[in-house]
Design an enzyme around this catalytic site. Structure first.
Site, PDB file in Angstrom:
ATOM      1  CD  GLU A   1      -2.618   1.186   2.668  1.00 16.13           C
ATOM      2  OE1 GLU A   1      -2.355   0.340   3.565  1.00 16.13           O
ATOM      3  OE2 GLU A   1      -3.532   2.026   2.765  1.00 16.13           O
TER       4      GLU A   1
ATOM      5  CD  GLU B   1      -6.295   6.935   5.752  1.00 14.74           C
ATOM      6  OE1 GLU B   1      -6.421   5.712   5.774  1.00 14.74           O
ATOM      7  OE2 GLU B   1      -5.211   7.507   5.989  1.00 14.74           O
TER       8      GLU B   1
END
Ligand SMILES: *[C@@H]1O[C@H](CO)[C@@H](O)[C@H](O)[C@H]1NC(C)=O
Length: 243
Positions: free
Chosen positions: A139, A224
């Site tokens: 990621e 986020e």
């Protein structure tokens, strides 16, 4: 004439309201992308979020997400994001260029918000695989903003890394079955980002031991939030992979 004008307005209003996502895992087509709310960490807090597709034009998209979250300040509540439907399935060694541009701003924010604005790029051994799945090897996050003292997964392994004309802190650590490498802007918010992601791919293969045989499985961009409230507006975003 009056009747037809009214009819047009009604159609426009219906379309716009249908494009605001409010449910935990709601998604909607967004031109060359898919817009998803993905409020995966919702249960660690109290609050709500919604995401609205504003417009699409060719490979460019505009959208907004509005959120307010309380409790558990170290827990991510969501990753409202755009997923490219076409910039994927290419081996790093086969990427000729991967141009991306992202113009964004906080239209409003409460004091002391804890949130990032980030790319989430998923690599794996196979041409295709869902983000954060058994198929994920890496990621790769690129934080254009990180407010309120939040930190990526793992620990900071380098600072002052120059990639794609910007300076980054590099964080690294494991998560589930994949490795996370996060580039965090050293110079504060980058609200007008315009780079070739190939520069990041080159750095990862040349300096961080990522195999050039890895495939780009997904490129997501979003935010986020941990706590606070904000309205995040993306004026224009695009990404492509040329092979
Ligand atoms: C969207 O979220 C914001 C912030 O939480 C809230 O103020 C607004 O009423 C919401 N709008 C919709 C349509 O749910």
């Amino acid at each position: 004439m009056h009747f037809s004008t009214l009819a047009t307005l009604v159609v426009v209003a219906t379309t716009a309201s249908a494009q605001t996502l409010t449910g935990q895992y709601d998604c909607a087509p967004a031109g060359a992308y898919t817009l998803c709310q993905n409020l995966w960490g919702k249960s660690s807090g109290v609050g709500n979020q919604n995401s609205t597709l504003i417009s699409t034009s060719g490979n460019t998209v505009s959208w907004r997400t509005q959120w307010q979250w309380q409790n558990n300040p170290n827990n991510v509540k969501s990753y409202a994001n755009l997923l490219s439907n076409s910039a994927k399935g290419v081996q790093l060694s086969a990427v000729k260029s991967a141009p991306t541009a992202w113009q964004w701003e906080y239209e409003s924010q409460s004091s002391g918000i804890r949130a990032d604005v980030s790319y989430d790029i998923w690599l794996g051994n196979a041409p295709s695989g869902d983000p954060a799945s058994a198929a994920s090897s890496y990621e790769i996050m690129i934080w254009l903003s990180g407010l309120g003292g939040i930190q990526p997964v793992g620990s900071k392994i380098l600072s002052g890394v120059s990639v794609a004309g910007h300076t980054w802190d590099l964080w690294k650590g494991p998560n589930a079955n994949w490795q996370v490498l996060s580039f965090v802007s050293s110079t504060g918010d980058i609200t007008n980002f315009n780079v070739d992601l190939k520069d990041f791919f080159n750095y990862l293969t040349q300096s961080q031991g990522v195999a050039a045989s890895q495939y780009v499985q997904a490129i997501q961009t979003g935010t986020e939030p941990f706590t606070g409230s904000a309205s995040l507006f993306t004026k224009a975003y695009s990404v492509a992979i040329n092979r």
